[in-house]
Design a protein around this motif. Structure first.
Motif, PDB file in Angstrom:
ATOM      1  N   THR A 208       0.834  -1.197   0.000  1.00 42.80           N
ATOM      2  CA  THR A 208       0.000   0.000   0.000  1.00 42.80           C
ATOM      3  C   THR A 208       0.875   1.257   0.000  1.00 42.80           C
ATOM      4  OG1 THR A 208      -1.751   1.216   1.163  1.00 42.80           O
ATOM      5  CG2 THR A 208      -0.244  -0.044   2.543  1.00 42.80           C
ATOM      6  N   ASN A 209       0.444   2.252  -0.758  1.00 46.00           N
ATOM      7  CA  ASN A 209       1.135   3.551  -0.849  1.00 46.00           C
ATOM      8  C   ASN A 209       2.471   3.482  -1.579  1.00 46.00           C
ATOM      9  OD1 ASN A 209       0.712   6.340  -0.173  1.00 46.00           O
ATOM     10  ND2 ASN A 209       2.510   6.204   1.132  1.00 46.00           N
ATOM     11  N   VAL A 210       2.686   2.432  -2.401  1.00 44.49           N
ATOM     12  CA  VAL A 210       3.958   2.307  -3.114  1.00 44.49           C
ATOM     13  C   VAL A 210       3.933   3.061  -4.458  1.00 44.49           C
ATOM     14  CG1 VAL A 210       3.610   0.222  -4.504  1.00 44.49           C
ATOM     15  CG2 VAL A 210       5.818   0.603  -3.395  1.00 44.49           C
ATOM     16  N   GLY A 211       2.723   3.423  -4.906  1.00 46.93           N
ATOM     17  CA  GLY A 211       2.610   4.199  -6.141  1.00 46.93           C
ATOM     18  C   GLY A 211       1.889   3.498  -7.272  1.00 46.93           C
ATOM     19  N   LYS A 212       1.059   2.480  -6.953  1.00 48.47           N
ATOM     20  CA  LYS A 212       0.354   1.726  -7.999  1.00 48.47           C
ATOM     21  C   LYS A 212      -0.621   2.625  -8.772  1.00 48.47           C
ATOM     22  CE  LYS A 212      -1.278  -1.368  -5.153  1.00 48.47           C
ATOM     23  NZ  LYS A 212      -0.635  -0.807  -3.935  1.00 48.47           N
ATOM     24  N   SER A 213      -1.404   3.415  -8.044  1.00 52.87           N
ATOM     25  CA  SER A 213      -2.401   4.277  -8.689  1.00 52.87           C
ATOM     26  C   SER A 213      -1.728   5.364  -9.519  1.00 52.87           C
ATOM     27  CB  SER A 213      -3.320   4.900  -7.632  1.00 52.87           C
ATOM     28  OG  SER A 213      -4.010   3.879  -6.931  1.00 52.87           O
ATOM     29  N   THR A 214      -0.615   5.908  -9.017  1.00 54.20           N
ATOM     30  CA  THR A 214       0.138   6.928  -9.755  1.00 54.20           C
ATOM     31  C   THR A 214       0.647   6.345 -11.073  1.00 54.20           C
ATOM     32  OG1 THR A 214       0.833   7.906  -7.656  1.00 54.20           O
ATOM     33  CG2 THR A 214       2.090   8.541  -9.608  1.00 54.20           C
ATOM     34  N   LEU A 215       1.158   5.107 -11.005  1.00 48.69           N
ATOM     35  CA  LEU A 215       1.660   4.419 -12.205  1.00 48.69           C
ATOM     36  C   LEU A 215       0.517   4.163 -13.187  1.00 48.69           C
ATOM     37  CD1 LEU A 215       4.117   3.084 -13.574  1.00 48.69           C
ATOM     38  CD2 LEU A 215       3.563   0.980 -12.349  1.00 48.69           C
ATOM     39  N   MET A 216      -0.632   3.758 -12.640  1.00 50.47           N
ATOM     40  CA  MET A 216      -1.784   3.490 -13.503  1.00 50.47           C
ATOM     41  C   MET A 216      -2.230   4.769 -14.214  1.00 50.47           C
ATOM     42  SD  MET A 216      -5.227   1.418 -12.797  1.00 50.47           S
ATOM     43  CE  MET A 216      -6.454   1.213 -14.079  1.00 50.47           C
ATOM     44  N   ASN A 217      -2.248   5.878 -13.487  1.00 45.12           N
ATOM     45  CA  ASN A 217      -2.638   7.154 -14.094  1.00 45.12           C
ATOM     46  C   ASN A 217      -1.672   7.561 -15.207  1.00 45.12           C
ATOM     47  OD1 ASN A 217      -4.861   7.410 -12.467  1.00 45.12           O
ATOM     48  ND2 ASN A 217      -3.891   8.737 -10.970  1.00 45.12           N
ATOM     49  N   ALA A 218      -0.379   7.275 -14.980  1.00 47.86           N
ATOM     50  CA  ALA A 218       0.640   7.645 -15.974  1.00 47.86           C
ATOM     51  C   ALA A 218       0.566   6.764 -17.219  1.00 47.86           C
ATOM     52  CB  ALA A 218       2.026   7.545 -15.346  1.00 47.86           C
ATOM     53  N   VAL A 219       0.433   5.444 -16.992  1.00 53.76           N
ATOM     54  CA  VAL A 219       0.430   4.495 -18.120  1.00 53.76           C
ATOM     55  C   VAL A 219      -0.913   4.498 -18.859  1.00 53.76           C
ATOM     56  CG1 VAL A 219       0.610   2.051 -18.758  1.00 53.76           C
ATOM     57  CG2 VAL A 219       2.172   3.007 -17.065  1.00 53.76           C
ATOM     58  N   GLY A 220      -1.979   4.463 -18.071  1.00 51.81           N
ATOM     59  CA  GLY A 220      -3.310   4.312 -18.679  1.00 51.81           C
ATOM     60  C   GLY A 220      -4.056   5.600 -18.912  1.00 51.81           C
ATOM     61  N   LYS A 221      -3.388   6.739 -18.616  1.00 53.97           N
ATOM     62  CA  LYS A 221      -4.041   8.055 -18.741  1.00 53.97           C
ATOM     63  C   LYS A 221      -5.382   8.036 -18.013  1.00 53.97           C
ATOM     64  CE  LYS A 221      -1.796   9.185 -23.133  1.00 53.97           C
ATOM     65  NZ  LYS A 221      -0.909   8.020 -23.169  1.00 53.97           N
ATOM     66  N   SER A 222      -5.337   7.472 -16.791  1.00 53.33           N
ATOM     67  CA  SER A 222      -6.552   7.342 -15.975  1.00 53.33           C
ATOM     68  C   SER A 222      -6.642   8.495 -14.982  1.00 53.33           C
ATOM     69  CB  SER A 222      -6.521   6.014 -15.220  1.00 53.33           C
ATOM     70  OG  SER A 222      -6.344   4.947 -16.103  1.00 53.33           O
ATOM     71  N   ASP A 223      -7.707   8.496 -14.207  1.00 56.02           N
ATOM     72  CA  ASP A 223      -7.870   9.505 -13.167  1.00 56.02           C
ATOM     73  C   ASP A 223      -8.177   8.834 -11.827  1.00 56.02           C
ATOM     74  OD1 ASP A 223     -10.285   8.544 -13.900  1.00 56.02           O
ATOM     75  OD2 ASP A 223     -11.302  10.476 -14.051  1.00 56.02           O
ATOM     76  N   VAL A 224      -7.441   7.763 -11.524  1.00 57.42           N
ATOM     77  CA  VAL A 224      -7.641   7.034 -10.268  1.00 57.42           C
ATOM     78  C   VAL A 224      -7.194   7.918  -9.110  1.00 57.42           C
ATOM     79  CG1 VAL A 224      -6.972   4.984  -8.952  1.00 57.42           C
ATOM     80  CG2 VAL A 224      -7.302   4.820 -11.410  1.00 57.42           C
ATOM     81  N   PHE A 225      -7.957   7.908  -8.016  1.00 58.67           N
ATOM     82  CA  PHE A 225      -7.649   8.746  -6.851  1.00 58.67           C
ATOM     83  C   PHE A 225      -6.278   8.395  -6.273  1.00 58.67           C
ATOM     84  CE2 PHE A 225      -7.820   9.346  -2.176  1.00 58.67           C
ATOM     85  CZ  PHE A 225      -7.960  10.731  -2.160  1.00 58.67           C
TER      86      PHE A 225
END
Length: 275
Positions: A208-225
């Protein structure tokens, strides 16, 4: 602005023990994590307490001398919450609360509280409520201590026990209802997964808090919180992503943590199914 935030945070202390199975270095690692959990839940850790023991005291988790030390520190520093790094038994929790006369939580309780704060969807809320009910059930008796203080032992045996049994029945019925609800949603999610066909799937898995959502937003051009706190993501998010003409499904999952409450392992099985 920062000063105001600190003032609003609940003053807390955290407690852990050094045993044959848990070295001082390992304990410090766990307490660092517990401190971050406390911050995520809205608290600020004023002090850490630790004790070297062969095994936890069955009545009070730590020794009586250490508990006395904690008690004086609470009174002198206006501490609101004491958080133990391991799950307390119902009797330990009851004895410690009686001795310290303040809010007593354990790691499981704290994680469940954070999950309750973070649950956004109906499914996540159902999973969290189920885990909370399973945690609460064996601890109901301890919640009647406020009546014991008012009335003593006489007159409590009949009505008091009846009240507890009624509460137990309500919680058991609720657990049964929530399990049925989760089964229905699990079937729906399994159908969704099978409908995605043979497309390549990539799951972001990690602490948790390692940066999975940040990586997803960068790779997938997503807007995950995204937030610098533990368990910012509770629901698995799946996005169709294309890199160099290769389409694939990218999923962001709930983060791992050490000493994860068993109630959550059970109730989050379908989240792990995404992996």
């Amino acid at each position: 602005m920062l000063e105001k935030e600190v003032i609003d945070f609940e003053k807390s202390i955290i407690v852990g023990i050094i045993t044959q199975n848990q070295s001082e270095d390992k304990l410090n690692e766990y307490l660092d994590e517990l401190e971050f959990l406390t911050f995520t839940a809205g608290g600020t850790v004023v002090k850490r307490f630790s004790q070297k023991m062969d095994k936890p005291n069955p009545k009070t988790f730590v020794g009586t001398g250490k508990l006395e030390e904690i008690k004086y520190f609470i009174k002198d520093n206006d501490i609101k919450t004491v958080i133990f790094d391991d799950e307390l038994t119902p009797s330990q929790s009851k004895n410690i609360t009686k001795e310290l006369d303040c809010k007593v939580l354990d790691r499981t309780n704290l994680i469940l509280d954070i999950f309750a704060q973070r649950a956004e969807t109906s499914y996540a809320r159902t999973q969290v409520e189920l885990a909370q009910c399973q945690y609460l059930l064996p601890r109901l008796t301890g919640m009647w201590t406020h009546l014991e203080r008012q009335k003593g032992g006489i007159g409590m045996r009949g009505p008091g026990e009846t009240e507890i049994e009624t509460d137990r029945r309500i919680v058991r019925d609720r657990i049964s209802l929530l399990k049925d609800k989760i089964k229905v949603i699990d079937k729906q999610m399994a159908t969704q997964r099978s409908n995605r066909g043979a497309m390549v799937r990539v799951a972001l898995v990690g602490y948790t808090n390692v940066g999975k959502s940040t990586l997803m937003n960068a790779v997938g051009k997503s807007d995950v919180f995204v937030e610098n706190k533990l368990f910012a993501t509770l629901d698995t998010t799946v996005r169709k992503t294309v890199i160099k003409n290769l389409p694939f499904l990218l999923s962001d999952t709930v983060g791992f943590i050490r000493k994860l409450p068993t109630q959550l392992v059970e109730s989050f099985k379908s989240t792990l199914d995404e992996v």
